[in-house]
Enzyme design. Structure first.
Site, PDB file in Angstrom:
ATOM      1  N   GLU A 195       1.053  -1.235  -0.096  1.00 57.37           N
ATOM      2  CA  GLU A 195       0.069  -0.150   0.006  1.00 57.37           C
ATOM      3  C   GLU A 195       0.909   1.199  -0.138  1.00 57.37           C
ATOM      4  O   GLU A 195       1.938   1.349   1.038  1.00 57.37           O
ATOM      5  CB  GLU A 195      -1.018   0.083   1.319  1.00 57.37           C
TER       6      GLU A 195
ATOM      7  N   ARG B  59       5.747 -12.996   9.552  1.00 60.02           N
ATOM      8  CA  ARG B  59       6.557 -11.627   9.126  1.00 60.02           C
ATOM      9  C   ARG B  59       7.868 -11.545  10.021  1.00 60.02           C
ATOM     10  O   ARG B  59       8.089 -12.043  10.589  1.00 60.02           O
ATOM     11  CB  ARG B  59       5.488 -10.485   9.436  1.00 60.02           C
TER      12      ARG B  59
ATOM     13  N   LYS C 124       4.098   0.772   9.692  1.00 57.44           N
ATOM     14  CA  LYS C 124       4.528   2.073   8.906  1.00 57.44           C
ATOM     15  C   LYS C 124       3.884   3.418   9.994  1.00 57.44           C
ATOM     16  O   LYS C 124       4.283   4.312   9.491  1.00 57.44           O
ATOM     17  CB  LYS C 124       3.693   2.049   7.720  1.00 57.44           C
TER      18      LYS C 124
HETATM   19  P1  ATP Z   1       0.536  -1.317   7.186  1.00 61.29           P
HETATM   20  O1  ATP Z   1       1.292  -1.068   8.437  1.00 61.29           O
HETATM   21  O2  ATP Z   1       0.041  -0.293   6.692  1.00 61.29           O
HETATM   22  O3  ATP Z   1      -0.678  -2.574   7.352  1.00 61.29           O
HETATM   23  P2  ATP Z   1       2.205  -3.275   5.995  1.00 61.29           P
HETATM   24  O4  ATP Z   1       3.639  -3.201   6.464  1.00 61.29           O
HETATM   25  O5  ATP Z   1       1.401  -4.527   6.129  1.00 61.29           O
HETATM   26  O6  ATP Z   1       1.517  -1.979   6.185  1.00 61.29           O
HETATM   27  P3  ATP Z   1       1.550  -3.357   3.061  1.00 61.29           P
HETATM   28  O7  ATP Z   1       2.030  -2.301   2.115  1.00 61.29           O
HETATM   29  O8  ATP Z   1       0.284  -3.773   3.447  1.00 61.29           O
HETATM   30  O9  ATP Z   1       2.299  -2.828   4.266  1.00 61.29           O
HETATM   31  O10 ATP Z   1       2.483  -4.491   2.836  1.00 61.29           O
HETATM   32  C1  ATP Z   1       2.945  -5.052   1.575  1.00 61.29           C
HETATM   33  C2  ATP Z   1       3.388  -6.506   1.792  1.00 61.29           C
HETATM   34  O11 ATP Z   1       4.394  -6.404   2.373  1.00 61.29           O
HETATM   35  C3  ATP Z   1       2.419  -7.323   2.293  1.00 61.29           C
HETATM   36  O12 ATP Z   1       2.369  -8.264   1.484  1.00 61.29           O
HETATM   37  C4  ATP Z   1       2.792  -7.775   3.635  1.00 61.29           C
HETATM   38  O13 ATP Z   1       2.096  -8.960   4.036  1.00 61.29           O
HETATM   39  C5  ATP Z   1       4.423  -7.635   3.379  1.00 61.29           C
HETATM   40  N1  ATP Z   1       5.003  -7.351   4.847  1.00 61.29           N
HETATM   41  C6  ATP Z   1       4.589  -6.150   5.277  1.00 61.29           C
HETATM   42  N2  ATP Z   1       5.331  -6.159   6.518  1.00 61.29           N
HETATM   43  C7  ATP Z   1       6.316  -7.302   6.635  1.00 61.29           C
HETATM   44  C8  ATP Z   1       7.102  -7.852   7.562  1.00 61.29           C
HETATM   45  N3  ATP Z   1       7.398  -7.220   8.592  1.00 61.29           N
HETATM   46  N4  ATP Z   1       7.645  -8.945   6.916  1.00 61.29           N
HETATM   47  C9  ATP Z   1       7.496  -9.600   6.038  1.00 61.29           C
HETATM   48  N5  ATP Z   1       6.468  -9.165   5.120  1.00 61.29           N
HETATM   49  C10 ATP Z   1       5.745  -8.002   5.550  1.00 61.29           C
END
Ligand code: ATP
Ligand code: MG
Length: 563
Positions: free
Chosen positions: A42, A267, A277
Site C-alpha cells: 500500500e 512476518r 508504517k
Molecule cells: P501497514 O502497516 O500499513 O498494514 P504493511 O507493512 O502490512 O502495512 P503493506 O503495504 O500492506 O504494508 O505490505 C505489503 C506486503 O509486505 C504485504 O504482502 C505484507 O504482507 C508484506 N509485509 C509487510 N510487513 C512485513 C514484514 N514485517 N515481514 C514480511 N512481510 C511483510
C-alpha cells in the site's frame, strides 16, 4: 524474466514450505505449470526491511521457477496514500534487484471491475447496502465468543440495493452514511465472515483516480480480485491474514472467477526497532529522525543511505528463511550479513576520528615517503593506492593511554607500536596542555623498521592507523547505533520514550587520508580498525563530505592487523 547467472544456477536454493507447495503444484499441474507471484504494497509509507523479506521471497520464487513477479500497488485508501510513496517503493524494489519486467500495476486500475463484481454479488443476493454506523456495526458484529446479530438492513431487496449502491457511487451520501456489505453469516465463528464491509464512502481525492470515485473497496474485497485479474498463482501474505483466507476464498468462489491460492508466512520482526508504517511515519513527522531515509530507520532507503548493499539484503533474507510461526529476529543477524558482504568488497582506508598529534623525533623535516597501501586484502583486483608518510601525523586518541590496563597493545609512554604501512615508533614524551590533557606525543622511530622494506627484525604487538597532518582531509563522520534502547519498543506503552539518545553521534573533525576526498556515494569503505563507512548521499548532494558509519567491525579494537 532474465536468465539466471551461472553462479545463481549452481547454488542450490534453500527450500521452504512455500516452495514445497509450489513443487507439489508443479507435479500435479495445478496451475498448468505457471508460477506467478506479486508484491502488493500500500503506498502509504516507505518500504522497510520486512517488506524486503516479502519482496525477496516473492521475486526469488518467480525467478527460480521461471515464473513472473508483479509489483502491484494496493492503492485503495486515498486518505493515506501519496505519489511520493509510489515513487520510493519503485526505487526500492528495483534496488533490491526484484525484476517486475515493467509490470507496475495499480489496484485503482481495477476499480470499475471491482464495482461491477460488487453489482454481481448484489444481484445474487450476496451483498447489501447497510445504514448502520461504524459503532453499530462493531456492536452487531459480536465477539470471539458471542455470535453477531443481523443488520436490520440485510434483507433489502436486490432492486433497492442496486439503487442505493449506484447512488453511493454517484456521491449522494456522506462519509460513513452507508456501506456495502457481503451477506455471509453473522454467527460464523470466524468474525471476518460476519457480513464484512466491501465498500466505504470516502470523499477524498485519490493520487491516481482523482475524484472519479467516492466509494473505495476494503482490503479483503479488493485483494483477491486484484490477484485474480493478474492471474497470480500463489498469493503470499503475512500470518495476520490467515483468518481472512476463508473470506478471500468466499469472494472469489461467489464471483466464480479465477482463484489463486493464498499462503501465509511469518512476518519479519526485528529487535531494537519498530516496523509498523504508522510508527515509522510518526518518527518522521515528529522529526525524531531525518526523514524516511534516515540511516537509523529500518526502511530500505534508510539502510541504503547507511551503506547497506543489495547483496547483504539478499544474504539476510537467506539467513532468516521463511517460517510459519512469528518470532523476533536479532538485528545482529542483519549486521552480520552486511559485514560479510562489505568485508569482501569495501575499500580500505585510514581515518582518524579523534585525532592526537604525533611528531617523529629525528624524522627529517620536509621529507615525504610514499607507501603502497592495499585497497582490499580480500580482493587483489582492487589494487593499491599511495599513502604519504611524514614527520607530523595524527593517530587515534584512543590508541594512546598513559595508564593502560593489562593487554593494551597500543601506544603507552615508553612503549612501541607499528604505524600501519610505516615504521615502528616509540613514545618518548607526552605533551599536555595547562589542564593536563594530552595534546601531542613526541616519538622516536626506527628507520630500519619500515613496513615491507625495512631490515629490522623487531616485532611489536600492536599496529595502529594514522593520517599525515599535512595532507589529511577534514570531514564530518556520523556514528549510528540502534534507534531504540529496548528490544521490543512497539510493546512499550510510551514507545517513543525508548529512543536511544546515542543513536547518532556526530564527529565533526575527523581526519581522513587524502584519497577519501574523492569518495563518492554508493561506494563502501572500511576505515581500518574503525568500521564500515559510506558517503552520505544527501550531504554530498548539498556539497558536503559526510561519512555514515554503516556498521562497526566485529572485533574493532582487539584485532591486530598484521603488517
Ligand atoms: P501497514 O502497516 O500499513 O498494514 P504493511 O507493512 O502490512 O502495512 P503493506 O503495504 O500492506 O504494508 O505490505 C505489503 C506486503 O509486505 C504485504 O504482502 C505484507 O504482507 C508484506 N509485509 C509487510 N510487513 C512485513 C514484514 N514485517 N515481514 C514480511 N512481510 C511483510
Ligand atoms: Mg498491510
Amino acid at each position: 524474466m532474465n536468465a539466471n547467472t551461472p553462479e545463481e544456477k549452481a547454488e542450490p536454493k534453500k527450500t521452504n514450505f512455500i516452495r514445497e507447495i509450489i513443487d507439489e503444484d508443479l507435479k500435479t499441474g495445478k496451475w498448468d505449470g505457471r508460477v506467478h507471484t506479486r508484491f502488493p504494497p500500500e503506498p502509504n509509507g516507505y518500504l522497510h526491511i520486512g517488506h524486503a523479506k516479502s519482496i525477496m521471497l516473492n521475486y526469488g520464487i518467480a525467478r527460480d521457477y521461471n515464473g513472473k513477479f508483479n509489483l502491484r500497488f494496493d492503492d485503495t485508501n486515498p486518505e493515506k496514500e501519496e505519489q511520493e510513496y509510489v515513487d520510493s517503493i519503485i526505487e526500492d524494489v528495483k534496488w533490491l534487484g526484484a525484476d517486475f519486467e515493467g509490470r507496475i500495476l495499480f489496484a485503482s486500475d481495477y476499480f470499475q471491475q471491482m464495482y461491477d463484481y460488487a453489482v454481481d454479488l448484489i444481484k445474487k443476493g450476496k451483498a447489501y447496502v447497510c445504514d448502520l454506523n461504524a459503532d453499530q456495526i462493531r456492536e452487531y458484529r459480536g465477539t470471539l465468543t458471542a455470535p453477531g446479530k443481523e443488520s436490520p438492513y440485510s434483507n433489502r431487496t436486490v432492486k433497492e440495493n442496486l439503487d442505493l449502491f449506484n447512488r453511493m457511487r454517484k456521491g449522494e451520501f456522506a462519509n460513513g452514511e452507508k456501506v456495502l456489505r457481503a451477506k455471509i453469516d453473522m454467527a460464523s465463528p470466524n468474525v471476518n465472515l460476519r457480513d464484512p464491509i466491501m465498500y466505504r464512502i470516502v470523499h477524498a481525492e485519490h493520487h491516481r483516480t482523482g475524484n472519479d470515485w467516492c466509494i473505495y473497496p476494503t482490503y479483503d474485497w479488493a485483494h483477491g480480485i486484484e490477484d485474480s485479474i493478474e492471474n497470480i498463482t500463489h498469493s503470499i501474505c503475512t500470518l495476520e491474514f490467515e483468518n481472512h483466507r476463508p473470506l478471500y476464498d468466499w469472494y472469489l468462489d461467489e464471483l466464480g472467477v479465477y482463484h489463486p491460492q493464498q499462503i501465509e508466512f511469518a512476518r519479519l520482526n526485528l529487535n531494537y526497532t519498530v516496523m509498523s508504517k504508522r510508527k515509522l511515519l510518526q518518527l518522521v513527522q515528529e522529526a525524531k529522525v531525518d526523514g524516511w531515509d534516515d540511516p537509523r530507520m529500518p526502511t530500505i532507503s534508510g539502510l541504503r543511505r547507511r551503506g547497506y548493499t543489495t547483496e547483504a539484503m539478499k544474504n539476510f533474507a537467506e539467513i532468516i528463511g521463511v517460517a510459519k510461526r512469528d518470532a523476533m529476529t536479532d538485528i545482529a543477524l542483519l549486521e552480520y550479513a552486511i559485514r560479510e558482504d562489505l568485508n569482501k568488497h569495501a575499500l580500505r582506508a585510514m581515518a582518524v576520528l579523534k585525532p592526537l598529534k604525533v611528531s617523529l623525533i629525528g624524522y627529517p623535516e620536509d621529507t615525504e615517503e610514499v607507501m603502497d597501501a592495499v585497497n582490499n586484502p580480500e580482493d587483489a583486483s582492487a589494487g593499491t593506492r599511495k599513502l604519504v608518510f611524514g614527520k607530523e601525523l595524527y593517530i587515534e586518541e584512543t590508541d594512546f593511554m598513559e595508564d593502560p590496563p593489562k593487554g593494551f597493545h597500543r601506544l603507552v609512554p615508553g612503549g612501541e607500536v607499528r604505524l600501519r604501512y610505516g615504521y615502528i615508533i616509540k613514545c618518548e614524551e607526552v605533551v599536555k596542555d595547562s589542564e593536563g590533557k594530552v595534546i601531542e606525543l613526541k616519538c622516536s622511530y626506527d628507520p630500519e623498521s619500515r613496513s615491507g622494506t625495512g631490515t629490522s627484525k623487531k616485532k611489536v604487538k600492536g599496529t595502529i592507523h594514522w593520517v599525515n597532518a599535512k595532507h589529511a582531509v577534514k570531514a564530518e563522520v556520523r556514528l549510528y547505533d540502534r534507534l531504540f534502547t529496548v528490544e521490543d519498543p512497539a510493546s512499550e506503552e510510551n514507545w517513543l520514550e525508548n529512543l536511544n539518545p546515542d543513536s547518532l553521534i556526530t564527529v565533526n573533525n575527523a581526519l581522513l587520508e587524502p584519497s577519501l576526498a574523492d569518495a563518492k556515494p554508493g561506494l563502501n569503505y572500511q576505515f581500518e580498525r574503525t568500521g564500515y563507512f559510506c558517503v552520505d548521499k544527501k550531504s554530498f548532494a548539498a556539497g558536503n563530505l559526510v561519512f555514515n558509519r554503516t556498521v562497526t567491525l566485529k572485533d574493532s579494537w582487539t584485532k591486530i592487523i598484521k603488517n
